[in-house]
Design an enzyme around this catalytic site. Structure first.
Site, PDB file in Angstrom:
ATOM      1  N   SER A 111      -3.772   2.762   8.670  1.00 51.40           N
ATOM      2  CA  SER A 111      -4.923   2.155   9.324  1.00 51.40           C
ATOM      3  C   SER A 111      -4.974   2.606  10.775  1.00 51.40           C
ATOM      4  O   SER A 111      -3.951   2.940  11.376  1.00 51.40           O
ATOM      5  CB  SER A 111      -4.818   0.627   9.267  1.00 51.40           C
ATOM      6  OG  SER A 111      -5.733   0.021  10.168  1.00 51.40           O
ATOM      7  N   TYR A 125       1.202  -6.607  11.564  1.00 51.49           N
ATOM      8  CA  TYR A 125       0.363  -5.700  10.786  1.00 51.49           C
ATOM      9  C   TYR A 125       0.360  -4.301  11.402  1.00 51.49           C
ATOM     10  O   TYR A 125       0.522  -3.297  10.701  1.00 51.49           O
ATOM     11  CB  TYR A 125      -1.062  -6.232  10.700  1.00 51.49           C
ATOM     12  CG  TYR A 125      -2.000  -5.326   9.927  1.00 51.49           C
ATOM     13  CD1 TYR A 125      -1.850  -5.164   8.551  1.00 51.49           C
ATOM     14  CD2 TYR A 125      -3.018  -4.621  10.575  1.00 51.49           C
ATOM     15  CE1 TYR A 125      -2.691  -4.325   7.833  1.00 51.49           C
ATOM     16  CE2 TYR A 125      -3.862  -3.783   9.863  1.00 51.49           C
ATOM     17  CZ  TYR A 125      -3.701  -3.640   8.495  1.00 51.49           C
ATOM     18  OH  TYR A 125      -4.529  -2.792   7.800  1.00 51.49           O
ATOM     19  N   GLY A 163     -11.051  -3.208  -4.578  1.00 49.85           N
ATOM     20  CA  GLY A 163     -11.284  -2.512  -3.315  1.00 49.85           C
ATOM     21  C   GLY A 163     -11.149  -1.007  -3.362  1.00 49.85           C
ATOM     22  O   GLY A 163     -11.558  -0.342  -4.324  1.00 49.85           O
ATOM     23  N   ILE A 164     -10.556  -0.460  -2.313  1.00 55.81           N
ATOM     24  CA  ILE A 164     -10.399   0.989  -2.179  1.00 55.81           C
ATOM     25  C   ILE A 164      -9.588   1.570  -3.331  1.00 55.81           C
ATOM     26  O   ILE A 164      -9.909   2.638  -3.860  1.00 55.81           O
ATOM     27  CB  ILE A 164      -9.721   1.319  -0.832  1.00 55.81           C
ATOM     28  CG1 ILE A 164     -10.617   0.912   0.332  1.00 55.81           C
ATOM     29  CG2 ILE A 164      -9.389   2.806  -0.737  1.00 55.81           C
ATOM     30  CD1 ILE A 164      -9.927   1.018   1.686  1.00 55.81           C
ATOM     31  N   GLY A 181      -2.007  -1.274  -6.043  1.00 55.61           N
ATOM     32  CA  GLY A 181      -3.104  -2.131  -5.621  1.00 55.61           C
ATOM     33  C   GLY A 181      -4.455  -1.622  -6.077  1.00 55.61           C
ATOM     34  O   GLY A 181      -5.451  -1.715  -5.344  1.00 55.61           O
ATOM     35  N   ALA A 182      -4.535  -1.117  -7.306  1.00 55.34           N
ATOM     36  CA  ALA A 182      -5.750  -0.447  -7.775  1.00 55.34           C
ATOM     37  C   ALA A 182      -6.676  -1.361  -8.571  1.00 55.34           C
ATOM     38  O   ALA A 182      -7.605  -0.887  -9.214  1.00 55.34           O
ATOM     39  CB  ALA A 182      -5.372   0.765  -8.627  1.00 55.34           C
TER      40      ALA A 182
END
Length: 343
Positions: free
Chosen positions: A194, A219, A69-70, A65-66
């Site tokens: 999280s 989640y 965002g983060i 997921g690069a």
């Protein structure tokens, strides 16, 4: 100069003085509020920062997921440190654009893109097979990709989307790359969890949310799974030279909530209008949100803390729900079966 002084001397400041005196308590309150907002943002809500100058020359880093965002900010930082960075993403076009941007900003040409769809176990296997065959080393694996509070969607393998992407996809990916990571020691596995995990619980009777679905509970379950997976993984990797950490990046303005409109409809747009001004002050931006991930990737002083959970670049004590060793072991065994890891 004299004419300028004469000009200012002619200005009548009495109305301003009268206003200040009449409203001094309101002005004091306004200034105090502004100072409070500024200081809390600067020293609390912005969180910790990784100040380490460690280099990663010769190291290969995979970040899921690069492309945004983060994950993108993490890739940018690690590329600046000289790492060979692989962006493992579902959206190839966005990933290619992100890789080009990172190469230009850092001058590091060793930034590459590979297709990875964590909602498909077949895609995970294909990605891992390619990495294992073409990469000499994998020094750092950062399981960053995630999905948050989406509608009741299923992965391609029929798993609840949040549990499937946030946990099962990364569980399988990590295990398929373990041999490569062990050959690359000292190496690290970093799982982005999280703070939401603190209110999470594993619904053993309906782990896939087949019977009922609460998007928030799903989640939280997936984020608790990240922490439990990290702790069990650390036990199994003890003595191998592969370290593993989980972390809370902070409350960050990213695309993680991109499916809120699908989940909440008009309520989301109303809340967005109200929350945007607040988020600008109190939420981290992506660069700030990436700091703890970067810290876990480069800090040599945390080598004795494998399995630990971090927040704001510091270890943070876990609550009881994340410290249950039996739950961690049970989740691992269930995950093995669901992903058909040993088939």
């Amino acid at each position: 100069m004299k004419s300028l002084n004469n000009y200012f001397n002619q200005i009548n400041l009495e109305p301003l003085e009268d206003f200040t005196v009449a409203h001094k308590y309101s002005l004091i309150g306004l200034v105090s509020t502004a100072a409070f907002i500024f200081l809390t943002k600067k020293f609390y809500f912005n969180g910790g920062k990784c100040y380490l100058k460690a280099r990663l020359d010769g190291k290969t880093v995979i970040i899921t997921g690069a492309n945004t965002g983060i994950g993108k900010e993490t890739a940018l930082d690690l590329a600046r440190r000289g790492a060979r960075v692989i962006l493992a993403c579902r959206d190839l076009q966005k990933a290619l654009e992100a890789a080009e941007e990172i190469r230009k900003k850092t001058g590091n040409g060793n930034v590459f893109v590979e297709l990875l769809d964590l909602a498909s176990l077949n895609s995970v296997r294909q990605f891992a097979e390619k990495i294992n065959s073409q990469e000499e080393n994998v020094d750092i694996l950062i399981n960053n990709a995630g999905i948050m509070m989406c509608p009741k969607w299923k992965t391609k393998d029929g798993f609840e989307m949040q549990f499937g992407v946030n946990h099962l996809g990364h569980f399988l990916l990590t295990n398929l790359l373990l041999d490569k990571l062990k050959k690359s020691t000292p190496s690290r596995i970093i799982n982005v969890s999280s703070l939401a995990h603190e209110k999470g619980k594993i619904n053993w009777d309906d782990i896939n949310s087949d019977n009922s679905y609460d998007l928030q509970e799903a989640y939280r379950q997936s984020k608790l799974a990240n922490v439990l997976f990290t702790r069990e993984l650390a036990k199994r990797l003890n003595g191998t030279g592969v370290l593993t950490f989980s972390l809370h990046p902070g409350v960050v303005r990213t695309e993680l909530g991109r499916y809120f409109s699908d989940s909440f409809g008009w309520k989301f747009y109303l809340a967005k209008i109200l929350l945007v001004p607040i988020s600008l002050w109190f939420f981290k931006d992506a660069t700030q949100g990436a700091q703890t991930t970067i810290h876990c990737a480069v800090d040599e002083s945390i080598s004795a803390l494998s399995g630990a959970y971090f927040s704001d670049c510091k270890p943070k004590k876990l609550l009881e729900n994340a410290l249950n060793d039996e739950d961690a072991k049970k989740l691992w065994e269930i995950s093995e079966k669901l992903t058909k890891l040993n088939d």
